[in-house]
Design a protein around this motif. Structure first.
Motif, mmCIF file in Angstrom:
data_model
loop_
_atom_site.group_PDB
_atom_site.id
_atom_site.type_symbol
_atom_site.label_atom_id
_atom_site.label_comp_id
_atom_site.label_asym_id
_atom_site.label_seq_id
_atom_site.Cartn_x
_atom_site.Cartn_y
_atom_site.Cartn_z
ATOM 1 N N LYS A 94 45.250 167.530 49.464
ATOM 2 C CA LYS A 94 46.315 168.512 49.293
ATOM 3 C C LYS A 94 46.595 168.682 47.804
ATOM 4 O O LYS A 94 46.187 167.841 46.989
ATOM 5 C CB LYS A 94 47.578 168.090 50.042
ATOM 6 N N ARG A 112 45.456 178.712 53.460
ATOM 7 C CA ARG A 112 44.823 179.707 54.337
ATOM 8 C C ARG A 112 45.820 180.793 54.734
ATOM 9 O O ARG A 112 45.499 181.985 54.711
ATOM 10 C CB ARG A 112 44.268 179.033 55.591
ATOM 11 N N THR A 139 45.689 172.722 53.015
ATOM 12 C CA THR A 139 44.649 173.721 53.255
ATOM 13 C C THR A 139 45.159 174.813 54.188
ATOM 14 O O THR A 139 44.870 175.997 53.991
ATOM 15 C CB THR A 139 43.392 173.067 53.863
ATOM 16 N N VAL A 166 41.051 174.246 47.508
ATOM 17 C CA VAL A 166 41.633 172.893 47.552
ATOM 18 C C VAL A 166 40.635 171.873 47.011
ATOM 19 O O VAL A 166 40.974 171.009 46.191
ATOM 20 C CB VAL A 166 42.067 172.533 48.988
ATOM 21 N N LYS A 223 39.626 176.072 51.811
ATOM 22 C CA LYS A 223 38.972 174.772 51.652
ATOM 23 C C LYS A 223 38.303 174.675 50.280
ATOM 24 O O LYS A 223 38.345 173.619 49.624
ATOM 25 C CB LYS A 223 37.939 174.563 52.758
ATOM 26 N N GLU A 249 39.908 180.704 55.742
ATOM 27 C CA GLU A 249 39.846 179.251 55.867
ATOM 28 C C GLU A 249 38.785 178.668 54.931
ATOM 29 O O GLU A 249 39.013 177.641 54.273
ATOM 30 C CB GLU A 249 39.526 178.858 57.308
#
Length: 315
Positions: free
Chosen positions: A284, A94, A90, A274, A271, A267
């Motif tokens: 991941k 980002r 993540t 992912v 998230k 961010e």
């Protein structure tokens, strides 16, 4: 000869000189939105494409076949996986989104780099920058335009030294980026605040009082009637900017004003990407997982054609 800070400075002066006095000058540094499009994955993935690639690059993928999009996406995944362990975390996602959104900064640095790396050694010394930027201007003790170029140069030198983390007065690409765009680097934020305070603090006491705060963003220009937004800014200063209620802003209060802790859109998007692609739910992503969900990350002729059909049906 390259006159980057001079041109920027002169441009700002002209802009503020011709701006209407009721127009608001904004010093606050905000992270820009990841996309102008609405984030609705139930409708399409256009927002995700813009966020992941940057809006301009996302458009180029819409012209590719699905196979070409997958191939180019695979190459991007290799870049995102910085530690080369075969997974995209993540945090790596980002950082990539941040890079994609700030690509214009790196393009600007590339342009500046070729103009200032005079000996083409892959580094830029302070002397190189000073000579390329100011050159013979400093030899004129009384320039016709009245600007104090020596003071501007001293300010640039101070910022250069802070950006130059190893203290050798020679900047590598990353340090030069921090010099040109200090607001993008945590270790440069103090100099961003200091430079702003020096601009606004007219009485030189090291603080920003209410009148200095208002005076930086608004000029009465002979009009005793203040616009409504100025009254609102006065209230903002008293109620929120001046946290300790001593009638002025110190360094930390100024930092909270011009460098607010914004919501981290990158961010949140990392998230989201992912979560939506993580087939085995290990937190991941493998390259295979990303490419299998390629239409979430990038467009293609297929997705573009599909959206066109939807728009046609709606019509």
């Amino acid at each position: 000869m390259e006159l980057r800070p001079v041109i920027v400075y002169l441009t700002l002066c002209v802009v503020y000189a011709i701006s209407k006095p009721t127009e608001k000058k904004d010093r606050i540094h905000h992270d820009s939105k990841l996309s102008e499009k609405e984030h609705d994955d139930g409708e399409n993935f256009d927002y995700d494409h813009d966020a992941f690639l940057g809006a301009e690059t996302a458009k180029t993928f819409d012209q590719l076949t699905p196979e070409e999009s997958k191939e180019r996406l695979g190459k991007i995944v290799d870049k995102i996986d910085e530690d080369k362990d075969g997974f995209v975390t993540t945090e790596e996602m980002r950082q990539w989104i941040k890079y994609a959104q700030k690509r214009w900064i790196y393009e600007d640095v590339d342009r500046q780099w070729t103009r200032h790396d005079l000996n083409e050694d892959g580094l830029i010394s302070w002397e190189e920058y000073k000579n390329a930027t100011y050159g013979y201007i400093l030899d004129d003790p009384d320039p016709e335009d009245g600007f104090n170029y020596k003071q501007m140069m001293m300010r640039d030198e101070r910022r250069f030294k802070i950006a130059d983390q190893d203290g050798d007065l020679i900047a590598n690409k990353e340090e030069f980026t921090a010099f040109l765009h200090p607001e993008e680097y945590d270790y440069m934020k103090d100099i961003v605040v200091l430079e702003a305070m020096e601009d606004i603090d007219k009485n030189g006491d090291g603080f920003i009082d209410l009148e200095e705060y208002i005076g930086d963003m608004y000029s009465h220009d002979g009009d005793p009637q203040e616009p409504e937004w100025v009254k609102t800014e006065r209230e903002q200063f008293v109620e929120f900017r001046d946290k300790n209620k001593d009638g002025k802003m110190d360094k930390e209060e100024t930092k909270d004003w011009i460098l607010p802790s914004d919501y981290d859109h990158a961010e949140a998007e990392a998230k989201h990407l992912v979560y939506e692609s993580d087939t085995d739910k290990d937190g991941k992503l493998t390259k295979e997982e990303i490419v299998d969900k390629y239409d979430l990350f990038v467009g293609s002729q297929a997705t573009d054609f599909g959206e066109a059909l939807v728009r046609h049906d709606e019509f």
